[in-house]
Design an enzyme around this catalytic site. Structure first.
Site, short mmCIF file in Angstrom:
data_model
loop_
_atom_site.label_atom_id
_atom_site.label_comp_id
_atom_site.label_asym_id
_atom_site.label_seq_id
_atom_site.Cartn_x
_atom_site.Cartn_y
_atom_site.Cartn_z
N SER A 1 0.80 -1.06 -0.12
CA SER A 1 0.10 0.02 0.00
C SER A 1 0.96 1.04 0.05
CB SER A 1 -0.82 0.05 1.42
OG SER A 1 -1.60 1.32 1.49
N TYR B 1 -2.01 -0.75 10.42
CA TYR B 1 -2.16 -1.14 9.17
C TYR B 1 -0.83 -0.71 8.52
CZ TYR B 1 -3.73 -0.94 4.35
OH TYR B 1 -4.11 -1.19 2.94
#
Length: 298
Positions: A146, A159
């Protein structure tokens, strides 16, 4: 990789989002499909969509070593060594980093990081073995990280940690593969905000790793992520096309939003100049002010 006909793709998180769109391109190019997802109904829909193709569909929790080992054995038996492995399954979670429970850490790191670890440790040896036996054999591994693996946006620490680890793993894998072969390559996918099902990933959270009542910071993070993802102009299908372009061009870094690299440059300049981390909202101070006010009211 440029030739896909009759070759095999292993895709985790294949029931939706990037995984499903990558499977559609792979099917269109004549590949055998190994579809893995933890959500059985989504997996069933995908398997039905590709019923005209050679398909192995398995419900798999990628965080579980035994389930991934069983998957690898089934792939070897059905198709042999895969040519394309898309370690893509992922979940999202946010909130102030000290508010994440142990269950949050176990769940997010289990899927986002250990899912990639299992895919790499199980399928890479199979691919190297196939490459050694055939000088013309080509393979490619793509790991989904990401932009949160390149930056450290606030209020989503667990995350961020998982996705930074995937970038590190992938960069190391790239270097390690280059030491032993020219036939197996790898890439890392770093998408920014793209509409997929990841913002609703709590739907697949295991009961054993159940969540506590969300904190205010977690609710704020969820609302911000939902808004950013829903407003994304690039689609999962667009990102899937970028994956295949990168494999064909032997390109390691895959960025859906190259303009976001300005933030990466700023972060690296912080490191090189030994300065404190730059305010992530310096160009949008109104957003930072609103977030600070919301969190300090909690």
């Amino acid at each position: 990789m440029k030739d896909y006909q009759g070759k095999t793709a292993v895709i985790t998180g294949a029931g939706s989002g990037f995984g499903l769109e990558v499977a559609r391109i792979a099917a269109a190019r004549g590949m055998n499909l190994v579809l893995c997802d933890v959500q059985q109904d989504a997996l069933d829909r995908a398997a039905t969509e590709f019923a005209a193709h050679p398909v192995l569909a398995r419900q798999v929790d990628v965080a579980k070593a035994d389930q991934m080992e069983a998957l690898a054995a089934a792939v070897r038996e059905r198709f042999g060594a895969p040519h394309f492995v898309f370690n893509n399954a992922g979940v999202g979670s946010g909130g102030l980093i000290w508010e994440n429970s142990l269950n949050d850490w176990d769940w997010v790191l289990g899927v986002n990081l250990m899912g990639v670890v299992h895919g790499v440790r199980l399928f890479t040896p199979m691919m190297l073995e196939a490459a050694k036996a055939d000088p013309a054999w080509q393979g490619h591994i793509v790991n989904t990280s990401s932009m949160a693996g390149m930056l450290n946006p606030p209020n989503m620490g667990v995350y961020n940690v998982s996705k930074h680890a995937v970038v590190s793993l992938s960069e190391t894998l790239y270097q390690d593969l280059s030491l032993v072969t020219d036939q197996v390559r790898c890439s890392v996918l770093c998408p920014f905000f793209v509409p997929t099902g990841i913002t609703q990933s709590q739907r697949n959270r295991p009961d054993a790793l159940g969540a506590d009542k969300p904190t205010r910071s977690q609710l704020i993070s969820q609302a911000q992520t939902d808004k950013a993802v829903s407003s994304g102009k690039l689609t999962a299908a667009d990102v899937a096309r970028l994956v295949f372009e990168a494999m064909e061009e032997d390109r390691f870094y895959i960025f859906s939003h190259p303009q976001a690299l300005q933030g990466v440059q700023t972060r690296l300049e912080d490191v090189m100049q030994r300065r404190n981390p730059t305010d992530p909202f310096k160009d949008r101070p109104e957003i930072g002010a609103k977030l600070r006010q919301a969190l300090r009211e909690s």
